[in-house]
Design an enzyme around this catalytic site. Structure first.
Site, mmCIF file in Angstrom:
data_model
loop_
_atom_site.group_PDB
_atom_site.id
_atom_site.type_symbol
_atom_site.label_atom_id
_atom_site.label_comp_id
_atom_site.label_asym_id
_atom_site.label_seq_id
_atom_site.Cartn_x
_atom_site.Cartn_y
_atom_site.Cartn_z
ATOM 1 N N THR A 122 53.025 44.016 62.343
ATOM 2 C CA THR A 122 52.064 44.063 60.438
ATOM 3 C C THR A 122 51.072 42.627 60.526
ATOM 4 O OG1 THR A 122 53.193 44.786 59.026
ATOM 5 C CG2 THR A 122 51.269 43.390 58.535
ATOM 6 N N GLU A 152 53.097 50.496 60.906
ATOM 7 C CA GLU A 152 54.666 51.139 59.798
ATOM 8 C C GLU A 152 54.811 51.120 58.457
ATOM 9 O OE1 GLU A 152 57.414 49.523 59.377
ATOM 10 O OE2 GLU A 152 56.342 47.360 58.852
ATOM 11 N N LEU A 154 57.744 51.687 57.443
ATOM 12 C CA LEU A 154 59.109 52.143 56.868
ATOM 13 C C LEU A 154 59.933 50.915 55.768
ATOM 14 C CD1 LEU A 154 60.184 52.704 60.315
ATOM 15 C CD2 LEU A 154 59.740 54.722 59.282
ATOM 16 N N GLY A 254 62.360 42.907 37.756
ATOM 17 C CA GLY A 254 63.398 42.069 37.417
ATOM 18 C C GLY A 254 63.518 40.284 38.128
ATOM 19 N N CYS A 261 58.617 41.643 54.335
ATOM 20 C CA CYS A 261 57.505 42.324 54.284
ATOM 21 C C CYS A 261 56.772 41.314 53.460
ATOM 22 C CB CYS A 261 57.053 43.661 54.551
ATOM 23 S SG CYS A 261 57.756 44.390 56.320
ATOM 24 N N ARG A 328 66.718 38.341 54.387
ATOM 25 C CA ARG A 328 64.967 37.153 54.633
ATOM 26 C C ARG A 328 64.764 37.605 53.136
ATOM 27 N NH1 ARG A 328 62.850 39.891 59.796
ATOM 28 N NH2 ARG A 328 64.151 41.572 59.037
HETATM 29 C C1 UDX Z 1 58.024 47.461 52.063
HETATM 30 C C2 UDX Z 1 56.584 48.699 51.684
HETATM 31 O O1 UDX Z 1 57.671 48.914 51.290
HETATM 32 C C3 UDX Z 1 57.117 49.321 53.836
HETATM 33 O O2 UDX Z 1 56.599 50.178 53.659
HETATM 34 C C4 UDX Z 1 56.806 48.383 54.614
HETATM 35 O O3 UDX Z 1 56.789 49.254 55.803
HETATM 36 C C5 UDX Z 1 57.464 47.046 54.896
HETATM 37 O O4 UDX Z 1 58.398 45.962 53.184
HETATM 38 P P1 UDX Z 1 60.897 47.064 52.196
HETATM 39 O O5 UDX Z 1 60.939 45.594 52.402
HETATM 40 O O6 UDX Z 1 61.880 48.084 53.022
HETATM 41 O O7 UDX Z 1 59.192 48.105 52.487
HETATM 42 O O8 UDX Z 1 61.383 47.097 50.859
HETATM 43 P P2 UDX Z 1 60.098 48.040 49.374
HETATM 44 O O9 UDX Z 1 61.909 48.916 49.205
HETATM 45 O O10 UDX Z 1 59.382 48.017 49.525
HETATM 46 O O11 UDX Z 1 61.218 46.278 48.297
HETATM 47 C C6 UDX Z 1 60.335 45.139 48.094
HETATM 48 C C7 UDX Z 1 60.855 44.423 47.198
HETATM 49 O O12 UDX Z 1 60.246 44.891 46.121
HETATM 50 C C8 UDX Z 1 62.417 44.154 47.457
HETATM 51 O O13 UDX Z 1 62.638 43.173 47.078
HETATM 52 C C9 UDX Z 1 62.945 45.135 46.399
HETATM 53 O O14 UDX Z 1 63.930 44.849 45.391
HETATM 54 C C10 UDX Z 1 61.712 44.616 45.120
HETATM 55 N N1 UDX Z 1 61.489 46.073 44.079
HETATM 56 C C11 UDX Z 1 60.624 46.632 44.711
HETATM 57 C C12 UDX Z 1 61.263 45.449 43.112
HETATM 58 O O15 UDX Z 1 61.437 44.527 42.357
HETATM 59 N N2 UDX Z 1 60.531 46.787 42.195
HETATM 60 C C13 UDX Z 1 60.395 47.860 42.288
HETATM 61 O O16 UDX Z 1 60.239 49.014 41.853
HETATM 62 C C14 UDX Z 1 59.832 48.179 43.763
#
Ligand code: UDX
Length: 440
Positions: A122, A152, A154, A254, A261, A328
């Site tokens: 990114t 990406e 992911l 929450g 990210c 992280r």
């Molecule tokens: C994210 C993006 O979803 C992904 O597309 C990108 O490539 C990288 O960043 P990631 O950081 O792995 O992925 O986790 P994700 O499942 O998106 O959750 C991010 C944060 O948001 C977490 O701390 C999670 O607990 C929080 N979250 C997620 C919430 O608090 N509420 C939700 O409804 C969804």
């Protein structure tokens, strides 16, 4: 079969390289970290990611996935080179591109035939052009190449599944033919492919992450309003989600978003906007709300326990989210730090992230299991929604605690049930003071 080289074997690089190998391509993955490469040759992974180890082992065994630290070897047969190095946060919130620069320079110095360089990291809008310039400037003799941006999407914890089931593939380039060749690589994934220019592709990534972060801050703001007005945010989100224009995803309130990210990307987008003279008001609010969500947990604890000095508080979950050992920008650890500053004794339990926490947060007393952790606690905070926390023996936990104070930062439990069991329970946005609705 295509010859693919992946530069950087962190999350993105390792998952991308391994999964492309699994699609039948020949993949050579390069990293400058010798120990990491040595370990990977024996299928010892630098990260915990469900299902990844099996796919790595399978493809090493089939000789489709190999590892190296040598750029000459990595580029010798490559047709496609994916840059998947880290882009950590710089001092002002801008992305730090030193690893991307190093990768681009090394590609330039070691390439011996035309290549398609694909950027997956990114990076700020405009980086694709910058990478092309670096390669051009550092080539000992001019050899044609194209730069394609392929962001990406992911998610940690489900990265392998996400790779094989993408919602879309985004490709950006000034070179249409190169973009079409990269599109061919992605055809087996059977997802829509969007082909656009470099900057637009880079922007799609930031806009997507910022939008998802906005949804989270939005529902967290609604949660705080729910607490003031006596409504239940979980049911509000459910009721909203049936509207197809809204949908159910990313409406879990929450402790706010964390990880490598969202926090970094929202900040970087706001920084880019500011530097270019626009005023990203919404992004500012998204970040502020996210900060407030962590604080809310401390406020709730103080409300129920008074001064936190000397109180023992246990954190259920330390990773930034479930199914990962990644800590992280973990909301749980932000809360741990605030508790530590307030003079509380901080305990913690996490099924896989404990080892990482032991290295970074020595003040947290780590326990082997949730029951050991909660014994003698003045309060327990649910900070990461691991599945195994959903069916704990809560009666046993309550009896072992010094005081039955439960702050459910991930809304895992039913407020009415917890209160019935004798807990002083506070969720996030679940009726007055986060404690459940008046529906009996
Ligand atoms: C994210 C993006 O979803 C992904 O597309 C990108 O490539 C990288 O960043 P990631 O950081 O792995 O992925 O986790 P994700 O499942 O998106 O959750 C991010 C944060 O948001 C977490 O701390 C999670 O607990 C929080 N979250 C997620 C919430 O608090 N509420 C939700 O409804 C969804």
């Amino acid at each position: 079969m295509n010859n693919i080289t992946v530069i950087g074997v962190g999350y993105v690089g390792l998952v991308t390289g391994t999964c492309f190998a699994d699609l039948g391509n020949s993949v050579l993955a390069l990293d400058i970290n010798k120990q990491r490469i040595e370990n990977l040759r024996q299928a010892i992974l630098p990260i915990y990611e469900p299902g990844l180890k099996e796919v790595v082992e399978r493809n090493i065994h089939a000789d489709r996935l190999r590892f190296t630290t040598d750029y000459k070897e990595a580029l010798k047969d490559a047709e496609f080179v994916f840059i998947c190095v880290g882009t950590p946060e710089g001092v002002d919130g801008e992305a730090d591109l030193q690893y991307v620069r190093m990768a681009a320079e090394s590609i330039a110095q070691n390439m011996e035939h035309p290549l398609i360089v694909i950027n997956k990291s990114t990076v700020p809008v405009g980086t694709g052009d910058w990478v092309a310039n670096i390669i051009r400037e550092h080539q000992p003799k001019p050899i044609p190449f194209a730069v394609v941006s392929c962001p990406e999407f992911l998610r940690e914890g489900s990265a392998v599944r996400d790779f094989f089931n993408p919602d879309r593939t985004v490709l950006g380039s000034t070179d249409r033919e190169a973009a079409h060749r990269v599109a061919q690589l992605h055809l087996p994934l059977r997802a829509p492919i969007v082909i656009t220019d470099l900057r637009t592709a880079e922007m799609i990534k930031y806009a997507s992450n910022a939008f998802l972060a906005t949804r989270i801050s939005f529902i967290n703001e609604i949660a705080n309003i729910c607490e003031a007005l006596g409504a239940d945010v979980k049911e509000v989100a459910q009721g909203m989600g049936y509207d197809k224009r809204i949908g159910h995803h990313f409406l879990e309130s929450g402790v706010g978003y964390g990880g490598s990210c969202f926090p970094k990307d929202v900040k970087a987008l706001a920084y880019m906007a500011q530097v270019h003279g626009t005023n990203p008001q919404l992004l500012g609010a998204v970040m502020d709300i996210n900060k407030i969500q962590r604080k809310q947990i401390i406020i709730k604890l103080e409300d129920m326990l008074g001064d936190l000095k000397g109180k023992t508080i246990g954190l259920l979950g330390l990773a930034f989210k479930e199914n990962t050992d990644d800590i992280r920008v973990s909301p749980s650890l932000d809360i741990a730090e605030m508790l530590h500053e307030a003079g509380a004794v901080v305990r913690g339990y996490d099924p896989v992230a404990a080892e990482n926490v032991a290295r970074s947060h020595a003040f947290i007393q780590l326990a082997e299991d949730p029951y050991e952790m909660t014994t003698g606690c003045d309060a327990v905070v649910v900070a990461t929604p691991w599945n195994e926390f959903k069916s704990l023996d809560m009666d046993r936990i309550k009896k072992a605690m010094k005081q039955p104070v439960l702050v459910d930062g991930r809304n895992l439990y039913d407020p009415a049930r917890m209160r019935e069991m004798g807990f002083q329970y506070r969720g996030v946005g679940r009726g007055f003071k986060g404690g459940g609705s008046d529906l009996q």
